[in-house]
Motif scaffolding. Sequence first.
Motif, PDB file in Angstrom:
ATOM      1  N   ARG A 132       0.720  -1.160   0.060  1.00 56.52           N
ATOM      2  CA  ARG A 132       0.154  -0.183   0.012  1.00 56.52           C
ATOM      3  C   ARG A 132       0.848   1.346   0.006  1.00 56.52           C
ATOM      4  O   ARG A 132       0.328   2.396   0.052  1.00 56.52           O
ATOM      5  CB  ARG A 132      -1.063  -0.100   1.230  1.00 56.52           C
ATOM      6  N   ARG A 137       2.993   1.359  -5.234  1.00 62.08           N
ATOM      7  CA  ARG A 137       1.999   1.492  -5.864  1.00 62.08           C
ATOM      8  C   ARG A 137       2.093   2.315  -7.224  1.00 62.08           C
ATOM      9  O   ARG A 137       1.470   2.086  -8.409  1.00 62.08           O
ATOM     10  CB  ARG A 137       0.675   2.301  -5.051  1.00 62.08           C
ATOM     11  N   GLU A 149      -5.534  -1.276  -8.859  1.00 57.52           N
ATOM     12  CA  GLU A 149      -4.878  -2.341  -7.681  1.00 57.52           C
ATOM     13  C   GLU A 149      -4.694  -3.669  -8.361  1.00 57.52           C
ATOM     14  O   GLU A 149      -5.377  -4.261  -9.012  1.00 57.52           O
ATOM     15  CB  GLU A 149      -5.834  -2.498  -6.578  1.00 57.52           C
TER      16      GLU A 149
END
Length: 346
Positions: A132, A137, A149
């Motif tokens: 995360r 990311r 995602e």
Amino acid sequence: MNPLRILLFPWWLAELATGAKAFSDNPLIGSPLLNRWGLHVGRVRIAAALARSRRQRLSGLISAEERAAFERDGFVMKRDFLPPQEFARLREEALSYRGPAREMVQGDTITRRMALDPAALDAMPGVRTLIRSAKWRGLMRYVGSFDSEPVGYIQTILSHVNDREPDPQTALHADTFHATVKAFYFLTDVDAEEGPFVYVPGSHRMTPERLAWEKERSIRARDGLDRLSSRGSLRIRQDELASLGLPAPKAFAVPANTLVVADTSGFHARGPSVRPSIRVEIWTYGRRNPFLPWTGFDLLSLPGIAERRANWMWAARDRFRAWLGQPWRDAGIKTPAAPAAEDVGG
């Protein structure tokens, strides 16, 4: 004409505007005549142009140095991705985790995956923080060209577990005809002779030479190539690379705590292993419809959905095994580096 083929024609036609890739499944995608006229190459060109456009809009997620490395090579490699103490804690957390595992046998190799689902992430807060993080990311989104995602696992590669034929993943191949992303964050050191990830630098670019190769392969893919190529994952021999203006493959024999994020529309493989070995990594991948012009609007990326997709996909294959097939067998509760089961011998 078979009436069923008439009924299926609208479906086959609609698939041309999706990531459908199997030459053997769709008579339009696999048509030698249409591919001589440029159908496959046209899909490749459009998908590549849209991926470039999406990456331009996501360029602020990573550094200029990382963008340059990706544009040159098709991958970004980051050694010492986490500070040493933080990595040591994460590695201990991940390697000691016990959870549901699935395994697939391909030739003499087992691939084991443990989904990074809510239960796993609760048990491994360091892994949750990692995937995360903005650094992780950003790389996943830029390379994959979508603000989406990825699906995540702890993945283990166990080589030489039986006496069968060599692992088919050791052949150089492209996963599909359009941009797609895979990340490998190695929790164990990777030796050059123990099945390292291999990538051909620059092979993600759809150059005139690559497009000519794609066209030639597409004409023969339905009936004249190997099974995996006919399924849309085109294979290439190493001695063909020079004719496409490409260098020799690079093997990622790297220490633990190295991250590699790659566009696997480029040519890559699992390097051969000369001895039984175990490679453990945090592995994530992302693949969306390549013909979408926008970067986001992905319902499957919503919290509560994103982290459950792996288990849902396995459950769907279990339930509809007769139609979808299910190569991933339930391997019970394991740790990532547990030895192979005794029933996978040749």
